[in-house]
Structures are given as structure tokens and as C-alpha cells.
Design an enzyme around this catalytic site. Sequence first.
Site, PDB file in Angstrom:
ATOM      1  N   LYS A  77       0.605  -0.987  -0.309  1.00 31.93           N
ATOM      2  CA  LYS A  77      -0.258  -0.193   0.084  1.00 31.93           C
ATOM      3  C   LYS A  77       0.550   1.186  -0.088  1.00 31.93           C
ATOM      4  CE  LYS A  77      -1.594   1.449   4.312  1.00 31.93           C
ATOM      5  NZ  LYS A  77      -1.225   3.370   3.868  1.00 31.93           N
ATOM      6  N   ASN A  78       2.696   1.183   1.389  1.00 35.00           N
ATOM      7  CA  ASN A  78       2.796   2.652   0.829  1.00 35.00           C
ATOM      8  C   ASN A  78       3.523   2.708   0.058  1.00 35.00           C
ATOM      9  OD1 ASN A  78       1.090   2.801   2.889  1.00 35.00           O
ATOM     10  ND2 ASN A  78       2.812   2.794   5.018  1.00 35.00           N
ATOM     11  N   ASP A  85       4.731   1.099  11.820  1.00 34.08           N
ATOM     12  CA  ASP A  85       3.647   0.393  11.684  1.00 34.08           C
ATOM     13  C   ASP A  85       3.599  -0.935  11.733  1.00 34.08           C
ATOM     14  OD1 ASP A  85       3.337   2.319  10.426  1.00 34.08           O
ATOM     15  OD2 ASP A  85       3.987   1.815   7.473  1.00 34.08           O
ATOM     16  N   ARG A  94      -4.492  11.206   4.337  1.00 35.06           N
ATOM     17  CA  ARG A  94      -3.373  12.569   4.728  1.00 35.06           C
ATOM     18  C   ARG A  94      -2.297  11.550   3.757  1.00 35.06           C
ATOM     19  NH1 ARG A  94       1.170  12.608   6.026  1.00 35.06           N
ATOM     20  NH2 ARG A  94       1.991  14.897   7.876  1.00 35.06           N
ATOM     21  N   ARG A 148       0.632  15.242  13.174  1.00 37.62           N
ATOM     22  CA  ARG A 148       1.683  14.807  11.474  1.00 37.62           C
ATOM     23  C   ARG A 148       2.287  16.058  10.555  1.00 37.62           C
ATOM     24  NH1 ARG A 148      -0.876   9.177   8.776  1.00 37.62           N
ATOM     25  NH2 ARG A 148       1.630   9.468   7.888  1.00 37.62           N
ATOM     26  N   PRO A 149       2.759  17.104  11.026  1.00 39.30           N
ATOM     27  CA  PRO A 149       2.810  18.402  10.332  1.00 39.30           C
ATOM     28  C   PRO A 149       3.422  18.108   8.415  1.00 39.30           C
ATOM     29  CG  PRO A 149       4.541  17.746  11.927  1.00 39.30           C
ATOM     30  CD  PRO A 149       3.974  16.329  11.916  1.00 39.30           C
ATOM     31  N   VAL A 150       3.258  19.121   7.663  1.00 38.85           N
ATOM     32  CA  VAL A 150       4.666  18.911   6.659  1.00 38.85           C
ATOM     33  C   VAL A 150       5.698  19.722   6.301  1.00 38.85           C
ATOM     34  CG1 VAL A 150       1.626  17.253   5.575  1.00 38.85           C
ATOM     35  CG2 VAL A 150       2.464  19.883   5.617  1.00 38.85           C
ATOM     36  N   ASP A 151       5.902  20.362   7.805  1.00 37.91           N
ATOM     37  CA  ASP A 151       6.705  21.170   6.988  1.00 37.91           C
ATOM     38  C   ASP A 151       8.669  20.390   6.624  1.00 37.91           C
ATOM     39  OD1 ASP A 151       7.429  19.779   9.504  1.00 37.91           O
ATOM     40  OD2 ASP A 151       8.689  20.690  10.416  1.00 37.91           O
ATOM     41  N   LEU A 152       8.367  19.760   6.568  1.00 44.23           N
ATOM     42  CA  LEU A 152       9.597  19.046   5.482  1.00 44.23           C
ATOM     43  C   LEU A 152       9.739  18.609   4.966  1.00 44.23           C
ATOM     44  CD1 LEU A 152      10.622  16.457   8.624  1.00 44.23           C
ATOM     45  CD2 LEU A 152      12.016  18.609   8.176  1.00 44.23           C
ATOM     46  N   CYS A 206      -4.493  13.615  13.274  1.00 41.46           N
ATOM     47  CA  CYS A 206      -4.447  11.929  12.774  1.00 41.46           C
ATOM     48  C   CYS A 206      -4.491  11.978  13.676  1.00 41.46           C
ATOM     49  CB  CYS A 206      -3.500  11.832  11.620  1.00 41.46           C
ATOM     50  SG  CYS A 206      -3.081   9.561  11.988  1.00 41.46           S
ATOM     51  N   ARG A 224      -8.541   0.115   4.955  1.00 39.21           N
ATOM     52  CA  ARG A 224      -7.781   1.173   4.035  1.00 39.21           C
ATOM     53  C   ARG A 224      -5.950   0.794   4.315  1.00 39.21           C
ATOM     54  NH1 ARG A 224      -7.704   6.923   6.594  1.00 39.21           N
ATOM     55  NH2 ARG A 224      -6.581   6.752   5.315  1.00 39.21           N
ATOM     56  N   ILE A 253       9.229   7.444  16.451  1.00 43.05           N
ATOM     57  CA  ILE A 253       8.129   7.940  15.310  1.00 43.05           C
ATOM     58  C   ILE A 253       7.168   8.775  15.821  1.00 43.05           C
ATOM     59  CG2 ILE A 253       7.698   7.150  13.372  1.00 43.05           C
ATOM     60  CD1 ILE A 253       9.833   5.245  13.076  1.00 43.05           C
TER      61      ILE A 253
HETATM   62  N1  EPU Z   1       7.432  14.308  10.520  1.00 39.08           N
HETATM   63  C1  EPU Z   1       7.273  15.744  10.739  1.00 39.08           C
HETATM   64  N2  EPU Z   1       7.751  16.704   9.404  1.00 39.08           N
HETATM   65  C2  EPU Z   1       7.221  16.479   8.164  1.00 39.08           C
HETATM   66  C3  EPU Z   1       6.730  15.293   8.153  1.00 39.08           C
HETATM   67  C4  EPU Z   1       7.523  14.126   9.677  1.00 39.08           C
HETATM   68  O1  EPU Z   1       7.798  15.789  11.502  1.00 39.08           O
HETATM   69  O2  EPU Z   1       6.585  17.227   7.437  1.00 39.08           O
HETATM   70  C5  EPU Z   1       8.025  13.963  11.197  1.00 39.08           C
HETATM   71  C6  EPU Z   1       5.749  13.112  11.404  1.00 39.08           C
HETATM   72  O3  EPU Z   1       5.310  13.479  12.906  1.00 39.08           O
HETATM   73  C7  EPU Z   1       6.910  11.713  12.202  1.00 39.08           C
HETATM   74  C8  EPU Z   1       8.667  11.898  11.528  1.00 39.08           C
HETATM   75  O4  EPU Z   1       8.165  12.920  11.381  1.00 39.08           O
HETATM   76  O5  EPU Z   1       7.583  11.593  13.737  1.00 39.08           O
HETATM   77  C9  EPU Z   1       8.037  10.221   9.987  1.00 39.08           C
HETATM   78  O6  EPU Z   1       6.681  10.601   9.520  1.00 39.08           O
HETATM   79  P1  EPU Z   1       6.870  10.392   8.294  1.00 39.08           P
HETATM   80  O7  EPU Z   1       6.988  12.212   7.562  1.00 39.08           O
HETATM   81  O8  EPU Z   1       8.132   9.897   7.677  1.00 39.08           O
HETATM   82  O9  EPU Z   1       5.278   9.932   8.108  1.00 39.08           O
HETATM   83  P2  EPU Z   1       4.695   9.668   6.724  1.00 39.08           P
HETATM   84  O10 EPU Z   1       5.292   9.887   5.416  1.00 39.08           O
HETATM   85  O11 EPU Z   1       3.380  10.186   6.872  1.00 39.08           O
HETATM   86  C10 EPU Z   1       4.686   7.010   6.136  1.00 39.08           C
HETATM   87  C11 EPU Z   1       3.976   6.069   5.957  1.00 39.08           C
HETATM   88  C12 EPU Z   1       3.317   5.720   7.668  1.00 39.08           C
HETATM   89  C13 EPU Z   1       4.044   5.131   8.411  1.00 39.08           C
HETATM   90  C14 EPU Z   1       5.281   6.835   8.271  1.00 39.08           C
HETATM   91  C15 EPU Z   1       6.610   6.944   9.051  1.00 39.08           C
HETATM   92  C16 EPU Z   1       2.947   5.991   3.698  1.00 39.08           C
HETATM   93  C17 EPU Z   1       1.657   6.526   2.933  1.00 39.08           C
HETATM   94  N3  EPU Z   1       2.457   6.735   5.326  1.00 39.08           N
HETATM   95  O12 EPU Z   1       3.606   7.746   6.642  1.00 39.08           O
HETATM   96  O13 EPU Z   1       1.920   4.702   7.144  1.00 39.08           O
HETATM   97  O14 EPU Z   1       3.708   5.027   9.137  1.00 39.08           O
HETATM   98  O15 EPU Z   1       6.042   7.161   6.963  1.00 39.08           O
HETATM   99  O16 EPU Z   1       7.448   4.521   8.415  1.00 39.08           O
HETATM  100  O17 EPU Z   1       3.488   5.896   2.850  1.00 39.08           O
HETATM  101  C18 EPU Z   1       0.355   2.761   7.949  1.00 39.08           C
HETATM  102  O18 EPU Z   1       0.933   2.469   6.329  1.00 39.08           O
HETATM  103  O19 EPU Z   1      -0.161   2.713   8.981  1.00 39.08           O
HETATM  104  C19 EPU Z   1       0.961   4.204   8.098  1.00 39.08           C
HETATM  105  C20 EPU Z   1       0.428   5.315   8.599  1.00 39.08           C
END
Ligand code: EPU
Length: 422
Positions: free
Chosen positions: A22-23, A309, A91, A120-124, A115, A401, A331
Site C-alpha cells: 500500500k505505502n 507500522d 493523509r 503529523r506536520p508537513v513542514d519538511l 490524525c 484502508r 516515530i
Molecule cells: N514529520 C515531521 N514533519 C514533516 C513530516 C513528518 O515532523 O513534514 C515527522 C512525523 O510527525 C513523524 C516522522 O516525521 O514523527 C516520520 O513521519 P513520515 O513523514 O515518515 O510519515 P509519512 O511519510 O507521513 C509514512 C507511512 C506511514 C508510516 C510512516 C513512518 C505512507 C503512506 N505512510 O507516513 O504509514 O507510519 O511513513 O514510517 O507511506 C501506515 O501504513 O499505517 C502508516 C501510517
Amino acid sequence: MDKLLVHGGATLRGTINISGSKNASLPILAAAILTGEDCIIGRVPDVSDTNYMIQILSALGANVERSSGTVRISCTDISAEAPYELVRRMRASICVMGPLLARKGRAVVSLPGGCVIGDRPVDLHLRGLQALGAKVEFEGGNIILTAKDGLRGAEIDLRGTHGPTVLGTDNVMMAATLADGITVIESAAAEPEVLDLANFLNAMGAKIEGAGTSRIVIEGVKSLHAVQHTVIPDRIEAGTFMAAAALAGEGVTLRRVCREHLKAITTALVKAGHRVDFNEAGDTCTIFRGADPRGCDLVTAPYPGFPTDMQAQMTAVLATTPGTSVIKDTIFAQRFMHCAELKRMGADITVDNGTAVVRGVEQLSAAPVMASDLRASAALVLAALTAKGTTAINRLYHIDRGYEHIDEKLYMLGADLQRVRE
Ligand code: EPU
């Protein structure tokens, strides 16, 4: 709203196939935006998250056909505005941002809301796209990104306080494929799903090196072309069935797995006293429940560490494993909603500050429980397999999902369960 009734006590045995990831599928589907030519993607799991992504692409103007796991996408003429009604449901919709910006010079995507697994910010993501030259504005709950004169390569460090970001790396990598010049992403996420996306992009004509490590180098190209790709196996689905087999199995075989991707999960199960045997090719494994299981400590970490996960599912396994286990999620420190439900089934768990202390009890007992997110619901299904009585798992849409036909696969292995449509 569907619910699942699981009658505890059945023994699992037999063989099932693991679905495509899925991911990996979600960003790969989004990457189809980068070309006007046909993208044919195989082994896309039939789960509601991939359906949402397909709906978003269709709403953007893509022509999408789906049949038995293969999705054909053609984004000849595409709009830059992702509709809020669809985006808000998932998301991971955020990963259309990078490709839209690269292809259209503009992207409008609604800012993801709260969430259940934590903030779950998107600042990065935004920091990375800004470094490539995008202007970022916020209006009416939307993120508006513009790059009138196109994107240009840059050196970007994507490290956040919780380590690398998977979808953030994906977004910047996708945008950089069409940028002018060379982009270097430092502190990139090294997850296999990022590598699968890079392989997809390279097959479209992108020039990406280093994906699957913490340093990715992308040389921008003028355009990308048609592609055919098969998505990697879902390591979290595989891990979930490995956990089910460790709890209630007597020799469960999983086909279409990748041994390399399952190292940390295998290590955790072996530490807890179970056996995992792979074939020579590493694409099939058989899990044997140990005669003398024991508690163990786990700390989640970015790949190749133990995946967040899989944290909930291992918590369910350890809830009935003798001894005390300490499970820390570095995480998503708030990702412990499943513990409250497991406690209602008789588990002995204390959660504090991103850490769960689990004292194994002999057996859980059935109770009506509420799924709160995808992996938490999987944990409840696992717990129900060996609980005394019939557990009713409500809000099953969470599990739909991300797990393709989980009830049918468990049924094929001998579990005693029914989906009830209400
Ligand atoms: N983070 C920030 N700023 C950002 C983005 C992330 O601070 O701009 C933080 C997050 O809050 C978290 C950490 O960085 O503490 C890692 O988050 P990441 O961005 O890697 O998560 P993601 O890319 O949104 C994906 C998977 C998640 C999985 C995480 C961590 C997908 C679609 N989702 O999310 O999968 O938990 O990586 O490995 O690939 C799931 O499948 O159940 C799921 C939640």
C-alpha cells in the site's frame, strides 16, 4: 459500517500470498502525474487508500482503468487543484503535491488535518519544495505552491526531530525529477517504498541515484515517459500475518514476501521465541509458533529499524507472551490507542510518554472493541484470534484502508471469523 466477529481459539495453518505494498503504491500512483504518457502499475492492492488515490487522480483529470490489481493511468491533461473532499480522507494524498508542482508549476492541496496516531506536520515537505524554488502560501485551509519559472535543483537536508520523512522524501524526489539541475537530498528516508518509487521514476526516464540510502541524488530531466512497473510486496501486511502466525499458528507460509525488507520484524519474532524460515530465494517464509515464547523489548526506528507500522501488532503478540516487554515508539509517540482496547480484553499494559510496558497475561477475553486506525485495528484482530470468546471489532473501515481482504486471508488460514455488514 462493517464489523468483524472473531471467534477465538482456531489454529492457523496453510499458505497465503502477500499483496503489493500500500505505502509503495500510493506515491507511485501519484507519480503518474509527472507524465502525459501511459503508466501501467501492477500489484496495486485493492484497499480503500489506493481507491482514494485513484479517485483523486480521476478528479484531477486523469484517465484511470483498474482491473485485477493492475492500474493504467494516463494524465494527458491535468488540473493543479486536488479536491478537498477527497484529499481530507487520506493523509497520504499529500504526495500529489510534488508531482503537481513539477508538472504544472502550481499545486493546491488541502493542509492535512489531525490524525489519530499523532501530530503529523508537513513542514519538511514544504521546506524541501521551497528549496527547489517553490513559493508556499496558505489560504482557506489549502497549501498553494507555485513555481512560475520552474523548479531548480538544490541541496536539501530533510532531517526532522523524529528522523527522516518518508512521504516528504517522496515529494521532493518526485518534484526534483523535472527540476533544472541536480538535487541532493540528505537525511532521506531509506524505506524500501522510497526505493520502489525511485525505481518507478527511473523507469520513466528520471535520473535518481542512492534511493534506499540516506543520500539521494537526482539529476533533473526535461520530461518523463510511459512506464510499466510492479509494486513490491507489502512488508507490513507480511509482518502482520507473521505476528498472527506467531500467536495462533502451526506453520503458516507466506508467499511473495521480501526477506530483506522483513529483517527487523523477523528479528523481533525470533527474540520473542518464534521461528521464521525463509526459502533460498527469500520470497517465501514459514512461521512456527515457539514452544516457549518470551517477552522482549522493542524500539521503533526508521528503516532498517523496527517499523512503527508493526508496533501495534507486536504489542498484541506480547500481550499474551510470558514476561515483561517494553515497547517504545520513537516515530509516533502517541500511537498507542490500541492499548486501551487491548486492556478492555484483559491485557496488562501501562502507557507513558511514548512507551508501553506490557506484562504478558495467559489469555485475553473477548470484548466489543473499537478500531482507531489501520494498524491498531490489525492489532485487535490479532488479539482476538486467541482470546476467549467472540470479539466484535467495530469500525472495520480502518482495516480496509490498508489490508487487502484480510478477513478472507485469515479465513483461508483457518481463522473462525465473519464480516457483518450493518
Ligand atoms: N514529520 C515531521 N514533519 C514533516 C513530516 C513528518 O515532523 O513534514 C515527522 C512525523 O510527525 C513523524 C516522522 O516525521 O514523527 C516520520 O513521519 P513520515 O513523514 O515518515 O510519515 P509519512 O511519510 O507521513 C509514512 C507511512 C506511514 C508510516 C510512516 C513512518 C505512507 C503512506 N505512510 O507516513 O504509514 O507510519 O511513513 O514510517 O507511506 C501506515 O501504513 O499505517 C502508516 C501510517
